[in-house]
Write a protein that holds these residues in place. Sequence first.
Motif, short mmCIF file in Angstrom:
data_model
loop_
_atom_site.label_atom_id
_atom_site.label_comp_id
_atom_site.label_asym_id
_atom_site.label_seq_id
_atom_site.Cartn_x
_atom_site.Cartn_y
_atom_site.Cartn_z
N ASN A 74 0.85 -1.18 0.00
CA ASN A 74 0.00 0.00 0.00
C ASN A 74 0.90 1.25 0.00
O ASN A 74 1.15 1.83 1.05
N PRO A 75 1.36 1.68 -1.18
CA PRO A 75 2.29 2.81 -1.22
C PRO A 75 1.68 4.14 -0.77
O PRO A 75 2.40 5.03 -0.34
N CYS A 76 0.36 4.25 -0.82
CA CYS A 76 -0.28 5.50 -0.38
C CYS A 76 -0.13 5.72 1.13
O CYS A 76 -0.22 6.84 1.62
N ALA A 77 0.10 4.64 1.87
CA ALA A 77 0.25 4.74 3.32
C ALA A 77 1.65 5.23 3.71
O ALA A 77 1.87 5.60 4.86
N MET A 78 2.57 5.26 2.76
CA MET A 78 3.94 5.69 3.05
C MET A 78 4.06 7.21 2.85
O MET A 78 3.31 7.81 2.09
N LYS A 79 5.05 7.80 3.53
CA LYS A 79 5.30 9.23 3.34
C LYS A 79 5.88 9.45 1.95
O LYS A 79 6.50 8.56 1.37
N GLU A 80 5.69 10.64 1.41
CA GLU A 80 6.22 10.97 0.10
C GLU A 80 7.75 10.89 0.11
O GLU A 80 8.40 11.41 1.01
N GLY A 81 8.31 10.21 -0.85
CA GLY A 81 9.76 10.04 -0.95
C GLY A 81 10.27 8.81 -0.25
O GLY A 81 11.40 8.39 -0.47
N GLU A 82 9.48 8.22 0.62
CA GLU A 82 9.91 7.05 1.39
C GLU A 82 10.13 5.83 0.50
O GLU A 82 11.07 5.07 0.69
N LEU A 83 9.28 5.65 -0.50
CA LEU A 83 9.42 4.52 -1.41
C LEU A 83 10.70 4.64 -2.25
O LEU A 83 11.41 3.67 -2.45
N THR A 84 11.00 5.85 -2.69
CA THR A 84 12.24 6.08 -3.45
C THR A 84 13.45 5.80 -2.58
O THR A 84 14.42 5.18 -3.03
N LEU A 85 13.41 6.25 -1.34
CA LEU A 85 14.50 5.99 -0.40
C LEU A 85 14.64 4.49 -0.15
O LEU A 85 15.76 3.97 -0.10
N LEU A 86 13.53 3.79 0.00
CA LEU A 86 13.54 2.35 0.20
C LEU A 86 14.19 1.64 -0.99
O LEU A 86 14.98 0.71 -0.83
N TYR A 87 13.88 2.11 -2.21
CA TYR A 87 14.48 1.53 -3.41
C TYR A 87 15.99 1.79 -3.45
O TYR A 87 16.77 0.89 -3.79
N ALA A 107 28.32 19.00 -4.08
CA ALA A 107 27.26 19.53 -4.95
C ALA A 107 26.10 18.55 -5.07
O ALA A 107 24.98 18.93 -5.40
N TYR A 108 26.36 17.26 -4.81
CA TYR A 108 25.31 16.25 -4.90
C TYR A 108 24.32 16.35 -3.73
O TYR A 108 23.23 15.77 -3.80
N THR A 109 24.68 17.05 -2.69
CA THR A 109 23.88 17.13 -1.48
C THR A 109 22.46 17.63 -1.76
O THR A 109 21.50 17.12 -1.19
N LYS A 110 22.32 18.58 -2.67
CA LYS A 110 20.99 19.14 -2.95
C LYS A 110 20.05 18.11 -3.57
O LYS A 110 18.84 18.24 -3.50
N ASN A 111 20.58 17.05 -4.16
CA ASN A 111 19.77 16.01 -4.78
C ASN A 111 19.54 14.82 -3.87
O ASN A 111 18.86 13.87 -4.26
N TRP A 112 20.08 14.84 -2.67
CA TRP A 112 20.03 13.69 -1.78
C TRP A 112 18.63 13.48 -1.22
O TRP A 112 17.94 14.42 -0.87
N ILE A 113 18.20 12.22 -1.16
CA ILE A 113 16.90 11.88 -0.59
C ILE A 113 17.15 11.25 0.76
O ILE A 113 17.90 10.29 0.87
N GLY A 114 16.55 11.75 1.80
CA GLY A 114 16.73 11.18 3.13
C GLY A 114 17.39 12.18 4.07
O GLY A 114 17.73 13.29 3.68
N GLU A 115 17.61 11.74 5.29
CA GLU A 115 18.15 12.64 6.31
C GLU A 115 19.65 12.79 6.23
O GLU A 115 20.19 13.86 6.37
N ASN A 116 20.35 11.69 6.05
CA ASN A 116 21.81 11.73 6.10
C ASN A 116 22.42 11.49 4.73
O ASN A 116 21.86 10.80 3.91
N TYR A 117 23.55 12.05 4.52
CA TYR A 117 24.33 11.75 3.32
C TYR A 117 25.75 11.52 3.74
O TYR A 117 26.18 11.92 4.80
N ARG A 118 26.47 10.81 2.93
CA ARG A 118 27.85 10.40 3.22
C ARG A 118 28.47 11.23 4.24
O ARG A 118 29.18 11.73 4.70
#
Length: 90
Positions: A38-51, A79-90
């Motif tokens: 049920n992807p509608c039950a997930m927050k927006e962007g969460e499915l992409t992060l899961l993938y 420069a990649y930081t602006k495109n990062w999905i999620g809370e943390n990046y490298r």
Amino acid sequence: MAGPEKGARTGDLPVLFTYIVKPKRGYYQAFLEVACENPCAMKEGELTLLYARYMEKVIRSNPECGYGASEMEHSWNQAYTKNWIGENYR
């Protein structure tokens, strides 16, 4: 929200992740995993992060398959930081 996540949420369709390995010449194995029913039950962007996390797991467990081998050689650019999905990046 873009691409496959948008389609899955719009149609409220179950999402499957898959990858294929080649154990030997002429033979292939496909692996399917239910990501969410049920992807509608997930927050927006969460499915992409899961993938993204799923693909990281696949690449690390099968480096010989060449999944993104050349991309893994490059170092992180801030420069990649602006495109990062999620809370943390490298």
